[in-house]
Scaffold this active site. Structure first.
Site, mmCIF file in Angstrom:
data_model
loop_
_atom_site.group_PDB
_atom_site.id
_atom_site.type_symbol
_atom_site.label_atom_id
_atom_site.label_comp_id
_atom_site.label_asym_id
_atom_site.label_seq_id
_atom_site.Cartn_x
_atom_site.Cartn_y
_atom_site.Cartn_z
ATOM 1 N N ARG A 57 -11.734 0.040 5.727
ATOM 2 C CA ARG A 57 -10.292 -0.064 5.930
ATOM 3 C C ARG A 57 -9.746 1.170 6.629
ATOM 4 O O ARG A 57 -10.219 2.294 6.414
ATOM 5 C CB ARG A 57 -9.602 -0.238 4.577
ATOM 6 C CG ARG A 57 -8.097 -0.126 4.602
ATOM 7 C CD ARG A 57 -7.516 -0.232 3.212
ATOM 8 N NE ARG A 57 -6.442 0.745 3.023
ATOM 9 C CZ ARG A 57 -5.683 0.826 1.960
ATOM 10 N NH1 ARG A 57 -5.858 -0.011 0.941
ATOM 11 N NH2 ARG A 57 -4.739 1.742 1.868
ATOM 12 N N ASP B 16 0.814 -1.215 0.000
ATOM 13 C CA ASP B 16 0.000 0.000 0.000
ATOM 14 C C ASP B 16 0.850 1.269 0.000
ATOM 15 O O ASP B 16 1.786 1.418 0.799
ATOM 16 C CB ASP B 16 -0.918 0.016 1.226
ATOM 17 C CG ASP B 16 -2.066 -0.963 1.094
ATOM 18 O OD1 ASP B 16 -2.543 -1.149 -0.038
ATOM 19 O OD2 ASP B 16 -2.481 -1.541 2.123
#
Length: 332
Positions: free
Chosen positions: A284, A117
């Site tokens: 998230r 990420d």
């Protein structure tokens, strides 16, 4: 029958700490944790146990956690500051909360690519926490790869060669969100000022374990610094393929109210896009990371041997095959 307690790598499959039971579910990464209700505050001892399990297993799974968005954010904050993803679909009222609502009218965007990420940041995230709210009847798994195991799996010569190299990371997939209008070109230029290309070591040293990690990914890594374009592309193609080796992977099948937390410093993931147009709703949060530290040059005496060749493989009981003796082989 296989021993249910210990694995071929010598680590216990089941361990207990701070009232939690931690059960490994993958050879190189992945563990399930039971004994914790994430709707309730967690003690410092539990928090330490979870962080230790995360670092050791790189991916941890909590099942049957019917939690609110606030519970998710509270849990994430126990491990560090939450950050705002500049391009993800955020909650209108809470910028640190990302909501992935994908269905027939809103397909997922570029998540079916191996990546860590936000490596386009100077300080990529430490960890990511994702909880399933609604899942498709079929499909929608997420695959994870241990990039520490991926580094170990390279030959000693390749490990030595890439240690000390640096790679350039860019927010390239999100450039597709903008068109060629004058307004969008100016908008992209503003984003480039906020997030100029980041340079990170190709081989990262994990700040807790000290393990070496292969830290390039096909979603954000665009080139090897100070290398010819053709050489850079060829080398990155080789390194990208390490995440595709099944032995280093764990495939997670989602069920409602399952929460997964992964160490973004040592893993990559790939959201399998095989459920469209079914509905999939996930929430998230992302935990702030630190600068990426690497190695200047690999020490030949300490370079970790390839796991597949040196760890946990029993002697072959078949023995060494003998070549038949013929008039031609008898001369050897």
């Amino acid at each position: 029958m296989n021993n249910p307690t210990y694995s071929f790598r010598g680590r216990p499959i089941v361990s207990q700490h701070a009232g939690l039971t931690i059960t490994r579910v993958g050879a190189y990464l992945g563990a399930e944790i039971t004994g914790m209700d994430l709707r309730k505050p967690i003690s410092d001892e539990m928090r330490s146990a979870v962080e230790e399990a995360l670092v050791e297993n790189e991916l941890i799974i909590f099942r049957n956690q019917d939690i609110s968005s606030q519970n998710l954010m509270d849990f994430g904050r126990r491990f560090g500051e939450l950050t705002v993803h500049p391009f993800a679909p955020r909650d209108e009222n809470v910028s640190v909360l990302i909501k992935f609502r994908n269905d027939g009218t809103n397909p997922p965007f570029r998540t079916d690519v191996w990546h860590s990420d936000e490596t386009f940041r100077k300080e990529p995230p430490k960890a990511t926490v994702l909880v399933a709210k609604e899942v498709p009847a079929i499909g929608g798994d997420t695959m994870f790869a241990s990039m520490s195991a991926a580094f170990d799996g390279l030959s000693d010569r390749m490990q030595h060669f890439i240690s000390g190299l640096e790679a350039i990371h860019d927010f390239k997939p999100f450039r597709e969100l903008f068109d060629d209008s004058e307004e969008d070109r100016k908008n992209v230029m503003r984003w480039e000022r906020l997030y100029p290309p980041a340079v990170h070591p190709v081989v990262r040293v994990h700040p807790v374990t000290g393990r070496k990690v292969l830290f390039v990914n096909p979603q954000f890594t665009v080139a090897i610094k100070n290398m010819d374009e053709r050489e850079s592309r060829s080398l990155l193609d080789i390194l990208f393929q390490q995440a595709q080796i099944p032995e280093y992977q764990f495939r997670h099948h989602w069920t409602p109210h399952t929460l997964v937390m992964w160490d973004n410093r040592s893993t990559q993931h790939y959201a399998v896009n095989d459920y469209f147009p079914q509905r999939r709703y996930m929430e998230r949060v992302t935990i702030k990371g630190e600068p990426v530290n690497g190695v200047e040059c690999a020490d030949p005496e300490t370079v970790r041997k390839a796991i597949r060749r040196t760890t946990g493989r029993p002697p072959d009981k078949r023995g060494k095959p003998k070549a038949p003796i013929t008039p031609e082989t008898a001369k050897v």
